[in-house]
Design a protein around this motif. Structure first.
Motif, PDB file in Angstrom:
ATOM      1  N   LEU A 147       0.918  -1.829   0.257  1.00 27.12           N
ATOM      2  CA  LEU A 147      -0.382  -0.242  -0.017  1.00 27.12           C
ATOM      3  C   LEU A 147       0.801   1.373   0.418  1.00 27.12           C
ATOM      4  CD1 LEU A 147      -2.594  -0.960   2.589  1.00 27.12           C
ATOM      5  CD2 LEU A 147      -2.312  -0.665  -0.088  1.00 27.12           C
ATOM      6  N   LEU A 148       2.155   1.500   0.042  1.00 26.23           N
ATOM      7  CA  LEU A 148       3.211   2.321   0.022  1.00 26.23           C
ATOM      8  C   LEU A 148       3.549   2.403  -1.229  1.00 26.23           C
ATOM      9  CD1 LEU A 148       5.198   2.481   3.477  1.00 26.23           C
ATOM     10  CD2 LEU A 148       3.412   3.850   3.150  1.00 26.23           C
ATOM     11  N   SER A 149       3.174   1.822  -2.744  1.00 28.38           N
ATOM     12  CA  SER A 149       3.109   1.660  -3.786  1.00 28.38           C
ATOM     13  C   SER A 149       2.221   2.546  -4.547  1.00 28.38           C
ATOM     14  CB  SER A 149       3.554   0.678  -4.286  1.00 28.38           C
ATOM     15  OG  SER A 149       2.980  -0.437  -4.214  1.00 28.38           O
ATOM     16  N   MET A 150       2.931   3.068  -6.021  1.00 27.15           N
ATOM     17  CA  MET A 150       1.487   4.080  -6.710  1.00 27.15           C
ATOM     18  C   MET A 150       1.945   3.234  -8.010  1.00 27.15           C
ATOM     19  SD  MET A 150      -0.744   5.235  -4.928  1.00 27.15           S
ATOM     20  CE  MET A 150      -1.664   6.288  -5.401  1.00 27.15           C
ATOM     21  N   VAL A 151       1.075   2.806  -8.453  1.00 24.92           N
ATOM     22  CA  VAL A 151       1.485   2.058 -10.232  1.00 24.92           C
ATOM     23  C   VAL A 151       0.634   3.382 -11.336  1.00 24.92           C
ATOM     24  CG1 VAL A 151       2.173   0.616 -11.421  1.00 24.92           C
ATOM     25  CG2 VAL A 151       2.245  -0.068  -9.114  1.00 24.92           C
ATOM     26  N   ARG A 152       0.973   3.554 -12.293  1.00 23.60           N
ATOM     27  CA  ARG A 152       0.129   4.628 -13.105  1.00 23.60           C
ATOM     28  C   ARG A 152       0.188   3.465 -14.187  1.00 23.60           C
ATOM     29  NH1 ARG A 152       0.833   7.630 -17.912  1.00 23.60           N
ATOM     30  NH2 ARG A 152      -0.697   9.322 -17.463  1.00 23.60           N
ATOM     31  N   LEU A 153      -1.147   3.509 -14.967  1.00 19.62           N
ATOM     32  CA  LEU A 153      -1.594   2.638 -15.613  1.00 19.62           C
ATOM     33  C   LEU A 153      -1.822   2.920 -16.944  1.00 19.62           C
ATOM     34  CD1 LEU A 153      -2.978  -0.754 -14.046  1.00 19.62           C
ATOM     35  CD2 LEU A 153      -1.234  -0.190 -15.318  1.00 19.62           C
TER      36      LEU A 153
END
Length: 120
Positions: free
Chosen positions: A33-39
């Motif tokens: 939950l500390l990672s953000m991914v851009r799709l």
């Protein structure tokens, strides 16, 4: 039999998925939950929370199952999400907001706040 045609239901499903994920930052990497991914780019960022008294003591992974994470407000389109985390005596709130500027670019905003410290 095999067909080259796509069913109307599949076309509708693909359009919905593209609409929800196009140019969007979110916690798509569900195990942290500390990672953000851009799709759809699959570009990711990992945020770390470090203890100010010991810089080598950092948290760069947060799991609902292993850490004390409480899920807060979330928007249906992944443009906003909030979590509260307890770690090493600290209570931390972190929020992410994604703003699409156009079809090619979006900004990611992150805010981390220290709510309380076990040391105070």
């Amino acid at each position: 039999y095999l067909s080259t045609e796509v069913s109307p239901q599949q076309t509708q499903r693909m359009a919905l998925q593209q609409h929800l994920t196009y140019n969007t930052w979110s916690t798509w990497f569900y195990s942290n939950l500390l990672s953000m991914v851009r799709l759809p780019d699959s570009f990711g960022l990992i945020f770390a929370i470090c203890d100010g008294h010991n810089a080598s003591n950092c948290l760069d992974q947060a799991f609902i199952e292993k850490n004390t994470v409480r899920v807060g407000a979330h928007s249906y389109n992944h443009s906003f999400m909030e979590y509260n985390l307890t770690w090493n005596g600290y209570q931390i709130s972190y929020e992410f907001a994604s703003v699409a500027l156009n079809h090619s670019y979006s900004n990611l905003y992150a805010q981390l706040r220290l709510l309380s410290s076990g040391n105070s």
